[in-house]
Motif scaffolding. Sequence first.
Motif, PDB file in Angstrom:
ATOM      1  N   ARG A  49       8.543   6.867  38.878  1.00 10.61           N
ATOM      2  CA  ARG A  49       7.437   7.773  38.377  1.00 10.61           C
ATOM      3  C   ARG A  49       8.398   9.316  37.849  1.00 10.61           C
ATOM      4  O   ARG A  49       8.411   9.340  36.489  1.00 10.61           O
ATOM      5  CB  ARG A  49       7.184   8.130  39.359  1.00 10.61           C
ATOM      6  CG  ARG A  49       6.326   9.328  38.659  1.00 10.61           C
ATOM      7  CD  ARG A  49       5.188   9.684  40.631  1.00 10.61           C
ATOM      8  NE  ARG A  49       4.413   9.937  40.370  1.00 10.61           N
ATOM      9  CZ  ARG A  49       2.687   9.987  39.908  1.00 10.61           C
ATOM     10  NH1 ARG A  49       2.611   8.704  39.753  1.00 10.61           N
ATOM     11  NH2 ARG A  49       1.900  10.340  40.162  1.00 10.61           N
ATOM     12  N   GLU A  58      10.900   8.250  35.550  1.00  8.68           N
ATOM     13  CA  GLU A  58      11.402   8.427  34.127  1.00  8.68           C
ATOM     14  C   GLU A  58       9.961   8.139  32.805  1.00  8.68           C
ATOM     15  O   GLU A  58      10.108   8.973  32.363  1.00  8.68           O
ATOM     16  CB  GLU A  58      12.063   7.147  34.199  1.00  8.68           C
ATOM     17  CG  GLU A  58      13.046   6.399  35.025  1.00  8.68           C
ATOM     18  CD  GLU A  58      13.306   4.728  34.693  1.00  8.68           C
ATOM     19  OE1 GLU A  58      12.973   4.000  34.734  1.00  8.68           O
ATOM     20  OE2 GLU A  58      14.600   4.944  34.860  1.00  8.68           O
ATOM     21  N   ARG A  59       8.980   7.968  33.765  1.00 11.05           N
ATOM     22  CA  ARG A  59       7.648   8.023  32.831  1.00 11.05           C
ATOM     23  C   ARG A  59       7.491  10.040  32.718  1.00 11.05           C
ATOM     24  O   ARG A  59       7.522   9.541  31.864  1.00 11.05           O
ATOM     25  CB  ARG A  59       7.146   8.040  34.217  1.00 11.05           C
ATOM     26  CG  ARG A  59       6.788   6.017  33.625  1.00 11.05           C
ATOM     27  CD  ARG A  59       5.317   4.869  34.622  1.00 11.05           C
ATOM     28  NE  ARG A  59       4.403   6.130  34.274  1.00 11.05           N
ATOM     29  CZ  ARG A  59       3.207   5.505  35.436  1.00 11.05           C
ATOM     30  NH1 ARG A  59       3.400   5.206  36.291  1.00 11.05           N
ATOM     31  NH2 ARG A  59       2.379   5.953  35.565  1.00 11.05           N
ATOM     32  N   LEU A  60       7.786  10.631  33.813  1.00  7.74           N
ATOM     33  CA  LEU A  60       7.587  11.727  33.423  1.00  7.74           C
ATOM     34  C   LEU A  60       8.277  12.567  32.144  1.00  7.74           C
ATOM     35  O   LEU A  60       7.491  13.434  31.534  1.00  7.74           O
ATOM     36  CB  LEU A  60       7.946  12.641  34.886  1.00  7.74           C
ATOM     37  CG  LEU A  60       7.028  13.571  35.056  1.00  7.74           C
ATOM     38  CD1 LEU A  60       5.315  13.199  35.140  1.00  7.74           C
ATOM     39  CD2 LEU A  60       7.392  14.498  36.930  1.00  7.74           C
ATOM     40  N   ASP A  99       9.023  10.513  29.716  1.00 14.70           N
ATOM     41  CA  ASP A  99       8.877   9.762  28.375  1.00 14.70           C
ATOM     42  C   ASP A  99       7.463  11.636  28.208  1.00 14.70           C
ATOM     43  O   ASP A  99       7.261  11.900  26.947  1.00 14.70           O
ATOM     44  CB  ASP A  99       8.435   8.453  28.576  1.00 14.70           C
ATOM     45  CG  ASP A  99       9.901   7.641  28.425  1.00 14.70           C
ATOM     46  OD1 ASP A  99      10.838   8.094  28.193  1.00 14.70           O
ATOM     47  OD2 ASP A  99       9.452   6.555  28.841  1.00 14.70           O
ATOM     48  N   SER A 100       7.109  11.657  29.206  1.00 13.47           N
ATOM     49  CA  SER A 100       5.741  12.314  29.058  1.00 13.47           C
ATOM     50  C   SER A 100       6.047  13.358  28.429  1.00 13.47           C
ATOM     51  O   SER A 100       5.748  14.307  27.404  1.00 13.47           O
ATOM     52  CB  SER A 100       4.900  12.601  30.154  1.00 13.47           C
ATOM     53  OG  SER A 100       4.370  11.008  30.279  1.00 13.47           O
ATOM     54  N   ARG A 104     -11.569   3.090  39.088  1.00 11.12           N
ATOM     55  CA  ARG A 104     -11.240   2.748  38.024  1.00 11.12           C
ATOM     56  C   ARG A 104     -11.784   1.498  37.369  1.00 11.12           C
ATOM     57  O   ARG A 104     -10.696   0.823  38.611  1.00 11.12           O
ATOM     58  CB  ARG A 104      -9.741   3.181  37.764  1.00 11.12           C
ATOM     59  CG  ARG A 104      -8.831   3.505  36.325  1.00 11.12           C
ATOM     60  CD  ARG A 104      -7.663   3.574  36.196  1.00 11.12           C
ATOM     61  NE  ARG A 104      -6.775   3.147  34.803  1.00 11.12           N
ATOM     62  CZ  ARG A 104      -6.881   4.395  34.697  1.00 11.12           C
ATOM     63  NH1 ARG A 104      -6.232   4.993  35.192  1.00 11.12           N
ATOM     64  NH2 ARG A 104      -6.278   4.136  32.906  1.00 11.12           N
ATOM     65  N   GLU A 110      -9.469  -1.178  32.854  1.00  7.92           N
ATOM     66  CA  GLU A 110      -9.589   0.356  31.893  1.00  7.92           C
ATOM     67  C   GLU A 110      -8.336   0.732  31.290  1.00  7.92           C
ATOM     68  O   GLU A 110      -7.257   0.913  32.586  1.00  7.92           O
ATOM     69  CB  GLU A 110     -10.517   0.613  32.878  1.00  7.92           C
ATOM     70  CG  GLU A 110     -11.210   1.894  32.096  1.00  7.92           C
ATOM     71  CD  GLU A 110     -12.192   2.782  33.056  1.00  7.92           C
ATOM     72  OE1 GLU A 110     -12.823   3.443  32.430  1.00  7.92           O
ATOM     73  OE2 GLU A 110     -12.212   2.056  34.580  1.00  7.92           O
TER      74      GLU A 110
END
Lengths: 152, 152
Positions: free
Chosen positions: A54, A56-58, A60-61, A148, A152
């Motif tokens: 999580r 790592e994704r942060l 990147d963002s 969701r 999607e």
Amino acid sequence: MVLFLSTFINKVDRKGRVSVPAPFRAALAGQVFNGIVAFRSYRLPAIEGSGIDRMERLSDSIDELELFSEARDDLASTIFADAHQLSFDGEGRIILPPLLAEHAGITEIAAFVGRGATFQIWEPDAFTTHQQEARARARANGATLRLRRPDE
Amino acid sequence: MVLFLSTFINKVDRKGRVSVPAPFRAALAGQVFNGIVAFRSYRLPAIEGSGIDRMERLSDSIDELELFSEARDDLASTIFADAHQLSFDGEGRIILPPLLAEHAGITEIAAFVGRGATFQIWEPDAFTTHQQEARARARANGATLRLRRPDE
DNA sequence: TGAATAACCATTGACGCCCATAAAAACCCA
DNA sequence: TGGGTTTTTATGGGCGTCAATGGTTATTCA
């Protein structure tokens, strides 16, 4: 998919160690870092927890925000600077850093609270109170959620 | 993936040496240059730090700016001209150049602050203040970030 | 040859790693 | 389905290793 469910109450021993619930550990299995990432919640007297992926994704963002901008700086200071990497020992325990424990008011026992993609760690009584308030608010506001669709 | 998390406070000895936190060293392991790259932040009283590979990426980004443009020149001067390569000694320490230490107001102790793909080095009290302000701003602005989906 | 830097060594305290035990959960088989 | 057995968890404690820190000696360069 990683999913943290239910609430587990565990003891904090005199060395500051707590067992992370086995189901949570199972959800984290296979990640690059064998442990959890934890930081102080901004709004609540609780500790936010997740796996390293999580973060790592942060990262990147945030990397997509303009270099050296104030917004980027603020986010980095409030999230990454405060995050702790807490690795599992052979028995699946972590050491709760004093700073985090104090923020959540945790001394002897800790509640691991599943929140879907993440989880929180609370002082058990504080969590009970918070949960009741949250339920009351949800009912009062008639909180709803559109589901969701899978693709999607 | 390189990820710098958390904040570590270390001492600066009378020879100007500081230990780089072991987790940061682990994140940098395997890079061509055994040490860190550091330069003065131009917005903050802090030192920007990273591995050499990040500088390579930065160089690529700047290369994409128009040749001989003012922006390009400014970035090159403030970053690359000011960057110091600080290599680790056998114990994982670096020597903090006086120019950088003064800019950050560091004398006896230094705070290594993780920021995801990079990190900063601060005088601890100055960072605490800055972090509180950043937190307040983030909350006030409702700073949010859409999290990248894993496959996005 | 002196000053600055790099390499080397030594100490101590925290943390990771190992083992032991008890309780609970899962399992199995009659 | 119920009782017994095995496996997994949670918890407690001891010990070795490594990280952080400080100092001393070698080496390089002006």
